[in-house]
Design a protein around this motif. Structure first.
Motif, short mmCIF file in Angstrom:
data_model
loop_
_atom_site.label_atom_id
_atom_site.label_comp_id
_atom_site.label_asym_id
_atom_site.label_seq_id
_atom_site.Cartn_x
_atom_site.Cartn_y
_atom_site.Cartn_z
N ALA A 256 19.42 15.97 39.71
CA ALA A 256 18.64 15.18 38.76
C ALA A 256 19.39 13.90 38.39
N VAL A 257 20.71 14.01 38.18
CA VAL A 257 21.51 12.82 37.86
C VAL A 257 21.52 11.86 39.05
N LEU A 258 21.57 12.40 40.27
CA LEU A 258 21.52 11.55 41.46
C LEU A 258 20.22 10.74 41.49
N LEU A 259 19.09 11.40 41.21
CA LEU A 259 17.81 10.70 41.19
C LEU A 259 17.79 9.65 40.08
N ARG A 260 18.36 9.97 38.92
CA ARG A 260 18.46 9.00 37.82
C ARG A 260 19.29 7.80 38.24
N THR A 261 20.38 8.06 38.92
CA THR A 261 21.29 6.99 39.32
C THR A 261 20.63 6.05 40.33
N HIS A 262 19.80 6.60 41.23
CA HIS A 262 19.23 5.79 42.30
C HIS A 262 17.90 5.16 41.94
N THR A 300 17.25 11.01 28.76
CA THR A 300 17.11 9.78 28.00
C THR A 300 18.31 9.56 27.10
N GLY A 301 18.46 8.33 26.65
CA GLY A 301 19.59 8.00 25.78
C GLY A 301 20.88 7.92 26.57
N THR A 302 21.95 8.43 25.99
CA THR A 302 23.27 8.41 26.63
C THR A 302 23.81 9.84 26.71
N PRO A 303 23.18 10.69 27.50
CA PRO A 303 23.63 12.09 27.55
C PRO A 303 24.91 12.23 28.37
N THR A 304 25.66 13.28 28.08
CA THR A 304 26.77 13.68 28.93
C THR A 304 26.24 14.66 29.97
N PHE A 305 27.08 14.99 30.95
CA PHE A 305 26.65 15.97 31.95
C PHE A 305 26.45 17.33 31.29
N ASP A 307 25.16 17.79 28.39
CA ASP A 307 23.81 17.75 27.83
C ASP A 307 22.76 18.02 28.91
N VAL A 308 22.95 17.41 30.08
CA VAL A 308 22.00 17.62 31.18
C VAL A 308 22.02 19.08 31.61
N LEU A 309 23.21 19.66 31.71
CA LEU A 309 23.31 21.07 32.09
C LEU A 309 22.57 21.97 31.10
N ALA A 310 22.73 21.68 29.81
CA ALA A 310 22.05 22.50 28.81
C ALA A 310 20.54 22.40 28.95
N GLY A 311 20.03 21.18 29.20
CA GLY A 311 18.59 21.02 29.38
C GLY A 311 18.08 21.70 30.63
N VAL A 312 18.85 21.60 31.72
CA VAL A 312 18.45 22.26 32.97
C VAL A 312 18.48 23.77 32.80
N ARG A 313 19.49 24.28 32.13
CA ARG A 313 19.55 25.74 31.93
C ARG A 313 18.32 26.23 31.18
N ASP A 314 17.93 25.54 30.12
CA ASP A 314 16.73 25.95 29.38
C ASP A 314 15.48 25.84 30.24
N ALA A 426 33.40 14.37 32.10
CA ALA A 426 32.39 13.69 32.91
C ALA A 426 31.36 12.99 32.05
N VAL A 427 31.04 11.75 32.42
CA VAL A 427 29.94 11.01 31.81
C VAL A 427 29.01 10.57 32.94
N LEU A 428 27.76 10.32 32.60
CA LEU A 428 26.80 9.95 33.63
C LEU A 428 27.01 8.51 34.07
N PRO A 429 26.81 8.23 35.36
CA PRO A 429 26.91 6.85 35.83
C PRO A 429 25.84 5.98 35.17
N GLY A 430 26.06 4.66 35.21
CA GLY A 430 25.08 3.73 34.65
C GLY A 430 23.79 3.72 35.45
N LEU A 431 22.76 3.16 34.86
CA LEU A 431 21.44 3.13 35.48
C LEU A 431 21.22 1.82 36.22
N PRO A 432 20.53 1.87 37.36
CA PRO A 432 20.15 0.64 38.06
C PRO A 432 18.92 0.03 37.43
#
Length: 556
Positions: A256-262, A300-305, A307-314, A426-432
């Motif tokens: 999901a982070v890869l798709l966000r990044t690209h 959305t916003g400035t999540p950490t990895f 945060d993303v893991l917690a959302g994916v787990r739910d 770990a922090v998420l890469p910036g957005l294009p």
């Protein structure tokens, strides 16, 4: 006769499951080998080909799904379960042929079309390179087979082979429920709470993801494979454990982070196949017991990895815990649909965990490899396989969205991302820059209709069919079939009634491409054969196609 089935000639006719119906419908829009399940089974050791042929025949006789075919009678899709007959296993000697002959033959068998209406939907061929070296090419259609079926099939094949090699009858596990009962159980209406969950989860779902890139026209679908180093695989598993996530959740979150990044999209829906084998009766069954689930990941916003893991787990725990047929979700949500494209998502993720070693066939050691058919089901699929040799990531992509160089950048970007995200801080890469969305693309493409819309008596007769099928009092010339509550099952009824009342063969693709009364009437008028007698049918089809091209040119 099978319990709950209707006997016709030498076959029993039963209903289809929601997953089978959805897959059959997809095949009408985009026929091809995307839904073939082909295996290349290497057999090292002395083999008894006769015992193998008999063992394969035993499995076909034992599992109703392996004798099924699919027919459309009027507006009803049914599967016919034929009586078992002798199984044929061709044997090809490759001893004096080039080394790549086996690969070429395997790919040829994997891509050869199946006759869904006539069957059979399983074929096999034995390739012999030496007395102690063979390859079994096994191809099954996904309509009757899934990943859980493969585990059942190869375990029972070993048992049946051992029995036949010893000149005795195999003792295969009995089925606690008849195949029609297993199919009917999949059609149980979803509970209100489960349906409400998906309605709330997806009510404001974004349009399907559009991957950046413009490959040259004619770029074929492809597969790009990368491997995790043992150290990276260990660190990925460790970060998952720290956040109470499985490997599936962790690598899905990274995808999901890869798709966000690209793409710049911070809200994505990723499809994932879920095994529909919760009932104990399915433990030893072969068939299609899988369901696609739309898993929504918001970043959305400035999540950490974390945060993303917690959302994916739910999302994973809730989604898999509230499984209902994907087609029921589609009917409830009514998303925009396009020919050859799955609604809600065009990216898919799956993970196959490490499996126990395959049982031997007598003195033969087995190793099984899936064959890429050359056709991708979705724009992008990431399949992760945990093997004894390490973790493998397969990126399947459509040539309309990626070329080999783009797939290479994406796959290696995923490895670099995993390496980054597996770090403690770990922090998420910036957005294009945000890419054009599917909604923007759709708005751009729908401004120029391929065929001039028309009304008249033909439109009136089509509207009459729509009113009857959709149970609505009024249908306007610009009303969209899907906006009025249409779905794939109702399209079958529309198709049948139009054929009956207009004498016109309307394909599923026609209904998708021309979803309004006016557009469909214009298309049928443009492609109708001239009313002449004694002319050549092929010439009439060519004339209709020419008029359609001319109509497109006038509209453009």
């Amino acid at each position: 006769m099978i319990d709950g089935a209707v006997e016709v000639d030498d076959a029993s006719v039963i209903s289809v499951s929601p997953a089978q119906e959805s897959m059959w419908f997809a095949l009408q829009l985009t026929p091809g080998p995307a839904y073939h399940v082909p295996y290349r089974v290497r057999l090292d050791g002395l083999l008894d080909p006769g015992a193998l042929r008999s063992a394969l025949g035993d499995l076909v006789a034992h599992h109703d799904a392996l004798r099924a075919s699919f027919t459309l009678t009027g507006t009803e899709l049914r599967q016919r379960i034929r009586q078992a007959g002798a199984f044929t296993l061709p044997v090809t000697d490759l001893g004096a042929l080039p080394l790549d002959t086996a690969t070429a033959r395997a790919e040829e068998l994997a891509r050869a079309p199946f006759d869904l209406a006539g069957g059979p939907l399983l074929r096999a061929e034995l390739l012999r390179s030496a007395p102690d070296r063979h390859e079994l090419i096994l191809v099954v259609h996904h309509l009757v087979f899934d990943g859980g079926s493969a585990r059942v099939f190869f375990a029972q094949l070993a048992e049946a082979y051992a029995a036949r090699a010893a000149h005795r009858t195999p003792e295969l596990p009995p089925h606690p429920a008849a195949y029609p009962d297993l199919i009917d159980a999949q059609r149980t209406p979803p509970g209100g709470a489960d349906l409400a969950y998906w309605r709330d989860r997806l009510h404001d779902v974004p349009p399907p993801l559009t991957l950046p890139g413009s490959p040259p026209p004619g770029t074929p679908d492809g597969l790009h494979r990368v491997r995790l180093t043992p150290d990276l695989a260990d660190r990925v598993r460790a970060v998952g454990r720290r956040h109470r996530c499985t490997s599936f959740m962790t690598m899905l979150a990274a995808f999901a982070v890869l798709l966000r990044t690209h793409t710049g999209r911070t809200d994505v829906v990723i499809g994932s196949p879920a095994a529909d084998r919760l009932r104990p009766e399915t433990a030893h069954a072969v068939g299609l017991f899988v369901n696609m689930l739309p898993l929504r990941v918001t970043m959305t916003g400035t999540p950490t990895f974390a945060d993303v893991l917690a959302g994916v787990r739910d999302a994973v725990l809730d989604g898999f815990g509230r499984q209902i047929p994907f087609e029921d979700i589609i009917q409830e949500m009514g998303p925009a649909r396009g020919a050859g494209r799955s609604p809600l998502f065009q990216t898919v993720f799956w993970l196959h965990p490490a499996q126990a070693e395959l049982p031997a066939l007598g003195d033969c050691r087995l190793s099984v490899e899936e064959i890429f058919t050359g056709t991708a089901k979705y724009d992008l699929t990431l399949g992760v396989r945990e093997t004894p040799d390490g973790t493998v990531c397969d990126f399947f992509y459509r040539g309309t969205v990626l070329d080999p160089a783009g797939a290479d950048r994406l796959a290696n970007g995923y490895l670099r991302l995993l390496d980054t995200l597996a770090s403690p801080d770990a922090v998420l890469p910036g957005l294009p820059t945000p890419a054009p969305t599917a909604a923007t693309t759709q708005a751009a493409t729908t401004t120029a209709r391929p065929v001039a819309e028309s009304g008249g008596p033909l439109a009136g007769r089509i509207a009459e069919v729509w009113r009857e099928v959709l149970d609505v009092p009024v249908v306007g010339p610009q009303d969209n079939f899907f906006d009025l509550g249409g779905h794939s099952r109702l399209m079958l009824r529309v198709r049948g009634l139009l054929a009956e009342r207009l004498g016109a063969e309307v394909s599923m693709l026609d209904l998708f491409d021309h979803p309004t009364i006016a557009a469909l009437a214009g298309h049928l008028a443009a492609t109708a054969p001239p009313e002449t007698s004694g002319d050549d049918p092929a010439e009439r089809r060519r004339a209709g196609a020419l008029r359609l091209r001319q109509a497109k040119g006038q509209q453009e």
